[in-house]
Design an enzyme around this catalytic site. Structure first.
Site, PDB file in Angstrom:
ATOM      1  N   CYS A  46      -5.609   5.242   7.351  1.00 22.25           N
ATOM      2  CA  CYS A  46      -5.731   3.834   7.721  1.00 22.25           C
ATOM      3  C   CYS A  46      -6.726   3.612   8.852  1.00 22.25           C
ATOM      4  O   CYS A  46      -7.108   2.491   9.139  1.00 22.25           O
ATOM      5  CB  CYS A  46      -4.372   3.264   8.116  1.00 22.25           C
ATOM      6  SG  CYS A  46      -3.652   4.095   9.534  1.00 22.25           S
TER       7      CYS A  46
ATOM      8  N   CYS B  54       0.812  -1.227   0.000  1.00 32.95           N
ATOM      9  CA  CYS B  54       0.000   0.000   0.000  1.00 32.95           C
ATOM     10  C   CYS B  54       0.837   1.264   0.000  1.00 32.95           C
ATOM     11  O   CYS B  54       0.345   2.342   0.352  1.00 32.95           O
ATOM     12  CB  CYS B  54      -0.941  -0.012   1.200  1.00 32.95           C
ATOM     13  SG  CYS B  54      -2.000  -1.465   1.226  1.00 32.95           S
TER      14      CYS B  54
HETATM   15 FE1  SF4 Z   1      -2.537  -2.111   3.298  1.00 30.66          FE
HETATM   16 FE2  SF4 Z   1      -3.839  -1.332   5.516  1.00 30.66          FE
HETATM   17 FE3  SF4 Z   1      -3.652  -3.928   4.908  1.00 30.66          FE
HETATM   18 FE4  SF4 Z   1      -1.456  -2.588   5.645  1.00 30.66          FE
HETATM   19  S1  SF4 Z   1      -3.193  -2.994   6.923  1.00 30.66           S
HETATM   20  S2  SF4 Z   1      -1.640  -4.093   3.946  1.00 30.66           S
HETATM   21  S3  SF4 Z   1      -1.898  -0.542   4.787  1.00 30.66           S
HETATM   22  S4  SF4 Z   1      -4.712  -2.338   3.686  1.00 30.66           S
END
Ligand code: SF4
Length: 266
Positions: free
Chosen positions: A247, A222
């Site tokens: 997030c 991400c």
């Molecule tokens: Fe991506 Fe959020 Fe999953 Fe981390 S926790 S892989 S930032 S979607």
């Protein structure tokens, strides 16, 4: 299970020292901002003795804050969340940081059974398929561990800065999250140049991915490098249209409940 549409980003090999060359600068008012950050940390550590923690992403700002905590011998725990999807460079920095400062970092991880169940239903790269799935992944891997990390604590310290995005323009030195817990942002008014000037002049280790044009570093799937002129956080969840994307850690103060495993994909 639908096919993942976003291909992985190819990252140019980092060039050591490039971030310093690009960003580090001693701006007017730097000393005052530094003194204010130290005073803010000292006051918070005193007011919340034994119940305060730095939630570090190991990003550049957080490395400044940990260095201030250690340098001023503040009784503040330092914790990181290992989402299970971090870059190898970030994991290596965690080890370097402990060796550099001679401290133990708390490491918090997501619930393994819940992550396995989510991936079995939606796939390991479900975050690319819909905002709902992406938020569900962040909920499982970040928000829920943060909530456990903060349990029993009355204050947490973050590296939020007003300059990072329009969404963060209102960040103040001392704040309350949605649970009523104190949220301390000692670098709220720092500039990006301040951060790098501090790291350079104090010999603090940093993530080499910053040298690869990643000012904001999250999980590997991400985060991508940004181009010249792009927003500071443009490399985070870049496939989503919402310019306010986050997030969930700083929208909710970890008050939000992670989304259930069964999530609509549209
Ligand atoms: Fe991506 Fe959020 Fe999953 Fe981390 S926790 S892989 S930032 S979607």
């Amino acid at each position: 299970m639908a096919e993942t549409r976003i291909p992985p980003i190819r990252i140019e090999p980092p060039l050591p020292g490039r971030a310093f060359a690009l960003y580090a600068q001693r701006l007017p008012g730097y000393e005052e901002r530094l003194q204010q950050a130290v005073a803010t940390l000292q006051q918070a550590a005193c007011a919340h003795a034994g119940r305060i923690v730095q939630a570090s992403s190991l990003g550049a700002e957080d490395m400044v804050i940990t260095d201030l905590i250690v340098r001023h011998r503040l009784p503040v725990a330092v914790a990181v969340i290992d989402t299970g999807r971090l870059h190898a460079e970030t994991l290596a920095l965690r080890q370097r940081a402990m060796a550099h400062w001679g401290i133990a970092l708390e490491v918090w991880q997501p619930d393994t059974a819940e992550v396995r169940a989510f991936e079995a239903e939606h796939g390991a790269d479900a975050m690319y398929r819909s905002p709902a799935l992406r938020h569900a992944c962040c909920g499982l891997r970040k928000v829920e561990p943060l909530r456990r990390l903060l349990a029993g604590r009355t204050a947490w310290i973050t590296g939020l800065r007003r300059e990072q995005s329009g969404q963060r323009a209102g960040v103040s030195l001392l704040d309350l999250d949605e649970t009523g817990r104190a949220k301390v942002n000692p670098l709220a008014d720092w500039r990006w140049a301040d951060v790098w000037h501090y790291l350079q002049t104090h010999g603090v280790p940093y993530n080499p991915l910053h040298d690869a044009f990643m000012p904001s570093i999250g999980c590997a799937p991400c985060t991508r490098p940004i181009a010249v002129g792009e927003d500071f956080r443009a490399g985070r969840w870049w496939w989503e249209d919402d310019p306010r994307r986050e997030c969930g850690l700083h929208l909710s103060g970890a008050a939000a409940t992670p989304l259930p495993l069964s999530v609509a994909e549209s």
